[in-house]
Write a protein that holds these residues in place. Structure first.
Motif, PDB file in Angstrom:
ATOM      1  N   TYR A 120      21.885  42.596  33.155  1.00 13.00           N
ATOM      2  CA  TYR A 120      23.117  42.364  32.406  1.00 13.00           C
ATOM      3  C   TYR A 120      23.564  43.597  31.625  1.00 13.00           C
ATOM      4  N   LYS A 125      28.470  39.236  30.959  1.00 17.30           N
ATOM      5  CA  LYS A 125      27.658  38.024  31.055  1.00 17.30           C
ATOM      6  C   LYS A 125      28.499  36.821  30.661  1.00 17.30           C
ATOM      7  N   PRO A 126      28.674  35.832  31.552  1.00 18.01           N
ATOM      8  CA  PRO A 126      28.173  35.778  32.927  1.00 18.01           C
ATOM      9  C   PRO A 126      28.992  36.677  33.847  1.00 18.01           C
ATOM     10  N   PRO A 127      28.460  37.016  35.025  1.00 19.79           N
ATOM     11  CA  PRO A 127      29.228  37.839  35.965  1.00 19.79           C
ATOM     12  C   PRO A 127      30.511  37.127  36.372  1.00 19.79           C
ATOM     13  N   SER A 129      33.322  35.268  38.334  1.00 24.23           N
ATOM     14  CA  SER A 129      33.101  34.330  39.440  1.00 24.23           C
ATOM     15  C   SER A 129      33.547  34.872  40.792  1.00 24.23           C
ATOM     16  N   LYS A 166      15.919  35.637  34.552  1.00 20.08           N
ATOM     17  CA  LYS A 166      17.011  34.959  33.852  1.00 20.08           C
ATOM     18  C   LYS A 166      18.316  35.097  34.629  1.00 20.08           C
ATOM     19  N   MET A 167      18.581  36.276  35.179  1.00 17.81           N
ATOM     20  CA  MET A 167      19.801  36.445  35.962  1.00 17.81           C
ATOM     21  C   MET A 167      19.776  35.557  37.201  1.00 17.81           C
ATOM     22  N   GLU A 169      18.289  32.781  37.598  1.00 17.60           N
ATOM     23  CA  GLU A 169      18.524  31.409  37.141  1.00 17.60           C
ATOM     24  C   GLU A 169      19.995  31.189  36.795  1.00 17.60           C
ATOM     25  N   ASP A 170      20.589  32.147  36.116  1.00 18.75           N
ATOM     26  CA  ASP A 170      21.995  32.027  35.719  1.00 18.75           C
ATOM     27  C   ASP A 170      22.924  31.922  36.924  1.00 18.75           C
ATOM     28  N   LEU A 171      22.527  32.526  38.036  1.00 21.75           N
ATOM     29  CA  LEU A 171      23.370  32.533  39.233  1.00 21.75           C
ATOM     30  C   LEU A 171      23.188  31.273  40.076  1.00 21.75           C
ATOM     31  N   SER A 174      26.235  29.597  41.601  1.00 25.28           N
ATOM     32  CA  SER A 174      27.238  30.512  42.146  1.00 25.28           C
ATOM     33  C   SER A 174      26.937  30.818  43.608  1.00 25.28           C
TER      34      SER A 174
END
Length: 256
Positions: A120, A125-127, A129, A166-167, A169-171, A174
């Motif tokens: 990040y 953050k977040p990337p 869409s 973490k990234m 997981e965040d994705l 998507s």
């Protein structure tokens, strides 16, 4: 002039003094057929695209005129420091991501510090869409500056690969694929260790929010590759990087 601007497909822009970008000195440019924007930020400027020390001082509206009207499909961010890249002020406009599909982060990092790098630092953050793929290419640095060493000592207190996990997981919800490219300078086993860290993290997520089908789908959207393999698969970098530069990476065993 307009016809020449239409011919620009790849543009490389380096960090510079905000003084150069006064309205009376640097009008905005429009490159209608731009495919790739390659941005170089530097630790000296704390990963700002404009410096933060010279006059006139940057403000919240200090987006670089050179970048203001650019809408690339591919964005390359070369980071030579350990500070977060600043978007929205400090030079790089937030609108730079309006049409970006593929992001390439080239991070200068010591061999022992890869496990603590936060992706990040090169992305909002977040990337956004619209992005479909993020590629992280580690540029192995033989030595680090004093400020970088201080920063990394603080990071080493955390868990290995925690930021990368973490990234991933965040994705989860998507369609973004994540590719991590490693040079041959690395110790044997790093590729497997990184892949295992990602899969172990996904396996440990609560089934309530992460059913097994979702976990397996996300695993398939994360790749850890050697630089050699990445270069050989031209579709990954063609029209995004200068061909001569990429082949030099392979010949030299890594990014110089």
């Amino acid at each position: 002039m307009k016809e020449k601007l239409k011919q620009v497909k790849i543009l490389t822009a380096h960090h510079h003094s905000s003084y150069w970008c006064r309205p009376d000195k640097s009008p905005s440019i429009f490159l209608p057929d731009l495919i790739t924007l390659d941005i170089q930020v530097d630790e000296e400027y704390y990963n700002h695209f404009h410096d933060r020390t010279r006059t006139p001082a940057p403000t919240t509206n200090s987006s670089c005129p050179l970048l203001l009207e650019l809408k690339p499909k591919n964005l390359v961010v070369r980071m030579d420091g350990f500070e977060r890249v600043i978007y929205g002020y400090g030079g790089i406009p937030s609108g730079i991501f309006d049409k970006v599909i593929n992001v390439f982060l080239i991070q200068r990092v010591g061999i022992g510090d890869i496990a603590y790098f936060d992706p990040y630092e090169g992305l909002p953050k977040p990337p956004p869409s619209r992005i479909k793929s993020i590629t992280i290419i580690y540029k192995i640095a033989p030595g680090c500056t004093t400020s970088a060493e201080v920063s990394m000592k603080q990071r080493r207190n955390g868990n290995r690969y925690a930021k990368l996990q973490k990234m991933v997981e965040d994705l989860g919800d998507s369609e973004i694929t994540l590719t991590i490219v490693l040079q041959r300078y690395l110790n044997d086993g790093v590729e497997e260790e990184m892949q295992q860290a990602i899969e172990t993290h996904l396996d440990g997520l609560p089934e309530k929010w992460w059913p097994q089908e979702k976990k397996e789908r996300r695993k398939k959207m994360v790749e850890v590759l050697s630089l050699e393999r990445w270069v050989e698969e031209r579709r990954r970098w063609e029209d995004k990087f200068d061909e001569h530069e990429v082949w030099c990476w392979k010949d030299e065993g890594g990014i110089l």
